[in-house]
Design an enzyme around this catalytic site. Sequence first.
Site, PDB file in Angstrom:
ATOM      1  N   CYS A  64      35.908  15.188  38.204  1.00 38.25           N
ATOM      2  CA  CYS A  64      36.471  16.385  38.971  1.00 38.25           C
ATOM      3  C   CYS A  64      36.150  17.721  38.929  1.00 38.25           C
ATOM      4  CB  CYS A  64      37.728  16.592  38.064  1.00 38.25           C
ATOM      5  SG  CYS A  64      39.220  14.805  37.632  1.00 38.25           S
ATOM      6  N   GLY A  65      35.262  17.805  38.191  1.00 36.75           N
ATOM      7  CA  GLY A  65      34.544  19.609  38.538  1.00 36.75           C
ATOM      8  C   GLY A  65      33.646  18.951  39.724  1.00 36.75           C
ATOM      9  N   ARG A  81      51.937  19.819  39.543  1.00 40.68           N
ATOM     10  CA  ARG A  81      50.733  20.400  40.123  1.00 40.68           C
ATOM     11  C   ARG A  81      51.556  20.603  41.583  1.00 40.68           C
ATOM     12  NH1 ARG A  81      45.871  16.444  41.076  1.00 40.68           N
ATOM     13  NH2 ARG A  81      45.474  16.625  39.132  1.00 40.68           N
ATOM     14  N   ARG A 141      44.414   4.063  46.490  1.00 36.29           N
ATOM     15  CA  ARG A 141      43.696   5.265  45.077  1.00 36.29           C
ATOM     16  C   ARG A 141      44.252   6.429  45.827  1.00 36.29           C
ATOM     17  NH1 ARG A 141      40.190   3.550  41.301  1.00 36.29           N
ATOM     18  NH2 ARG A 141      40.796   6.019  40.547  1.00 36.29           N
ATOM     19  N   LYS A 142      44.357   7.670  45.170  1.00 33.72           N
ATOM     20  CA  LYS A 142      44.015   8.912  45.828  1.00 33.72           C
ATOM     21  C   LYS A 142      43.291   9.105  47.011  1.00 33.72           C
ATOM     22  CE  LYS A 142      40.320  11.327  43.188  1.00 33.72           C
ATOM     23  NZ  LYS A 142      40.172  12.691  42.479  1.00 33.72           N
ATOM     24  N   GLY A 173      33.467  17.461  32.738  1.00 30.10           N
ATOM     25  CA  GLY A 173      34.232  17.110  31.475  1.00 30.10           C
ATOM     26  C   GLY A 173      33.850  15.941  30.987  1.00 30.10           C
TER      27      GLY A 173
END
Length: 526
Positions: A453-454, A75, A185-186, A448
């Site tokens: 994430c989408g 990424r 975390r992120k 999904g």
Amino acid sequence: MNSTDTSNELTTPPAPSLSKVEQAKAELCGLDLEPRLAELAAAGWDNLDEATLTIRLKWLGIFFRPVTPGRFMVRLRLPNGVIRSDQLEVLADAVDRCGEHGSADITTRQNLQLRGLLLEDMPPLLAAMERVGLTSRQSGHDNPRNITGNPLAGLDPEELIDTRPLVEAIQTRLLADGGPRNLPRKFNVAVGGAPDSFLLHNDLAFLPAPHPQDPAAPLGFTVMVGGFFSAQRNELAVPLGLWLRPDQLPAFTLALLRHYDAHGNRVQRNKSRLMYLIDGLGLEAYRAAVVAGYRKLAGESAPAPLPHDGRHLVVRAPRDGLGLQAQKQAGFHWAGLHVPMGRLDAEQMLELARLARDYGSGELRFTEAQNVLIVNVPNHRLGALQAEPLLEWFRLEPGPLQAEAVSCTGSRYCSFALIPTKSTAQAVIDDLERRLELPQAVRTHWTGCPNACGQPYMGQIGLMGAKARQEGLMVEAAKIFLGGSMGQEPRLAELHEKGVPLSALSDVLEALLVERFGARRRTTLA
């Protein structure tokens, strides 16, 4: 009393134990693996310990994918979604070397993910990227992710502030020595620069706002905090109650992240995102702590953040940016190309690089809607660009469902996904556009699994992979969410259907589009 009897003495309760992930990070930072990449590759990916394989390599932007064992994903960091032709060519070459396994995805954070790579590909790839000014450092796991901004920055006739130098300055500050190397975390950071810069899904978002005391002063930014989506909780960012000058953004971001580093939850990973810390401290106490950290970092002589009510100049849902559109520079256009589900192969990447060089300034922009813009095209070159074969696939004017369809990776590459998201979304959208005429574009977000994430909660229609029972059998299905808005009154989409089998999804969505979005059924299929 026996001198050794301590039964009545006060004792300090034991400190809560770190989670398994935190223990692995404490033992070794993934950034320290970079000099050893060739050694790790020679040992074989299947001989690496689990923490190195699944956690630490992500500090270098290298992702092990259990559904494609031996084939890794890289990424990139592409601040503000900007990339040059020569940089894209380097990435295309890496994808091409992977043969049938290679592809690239444009993400919802305006960057690229390269798929199909071997571990031994990493040292030469990272070196090649560095030579052209690219990096994948800290693009995954518990790190500040790619910093997003207005994809039309510097071009946009409606622009309020050019976000490119601000995003670059924030990234430089965060990746420098002294920047965060191990967050709880992120962490997502974004900078808005136009009236349609919706960014409330970020942990930290800066939105353009007038000076709170002097309307004639240059624009600055109001600070929004705590936005995130997860399997457990979904929140839009809330006003922190502060206003900053543009030059204050890098130091403020670093100060806020240092506070999060020091005080975020490292015991319960499902309660580690920033909003949980804000909840625990209370907004006023949190604001005071962050401001104190900023004053210490910037120096007492530096201007302090000003109180602010959180009002900002972002008042519309994001434009899709597609088609040929006039830039603020007279005589130039950008060309917004729709990339179906954001997926590219090596040949398409090379063609995009060529078109940007031959027709524009050699620069491209990626958008959060997973599309690409060729910028600085002189008016007299527009006709020739429109005649290029690639534009038959990457269309300037896609259908009203295709234009703003966003999709996560799906089960082809992600072990969490419950459905093949991209291929399902493409097939359903193609089917619906054959069946229906729509008066305007409808934004669909496909994901999904519950990790979102989408971003299904941002869609006018959101779809999430699920399982449902059909004729006694468990089959692939989708939950349907409705009502997400990124306009002046933002809101998250809410659950409408718990599980529609994929075989029935087109029929169910057709009825929804007719009933709620003004679609008309075609008398003959397109």
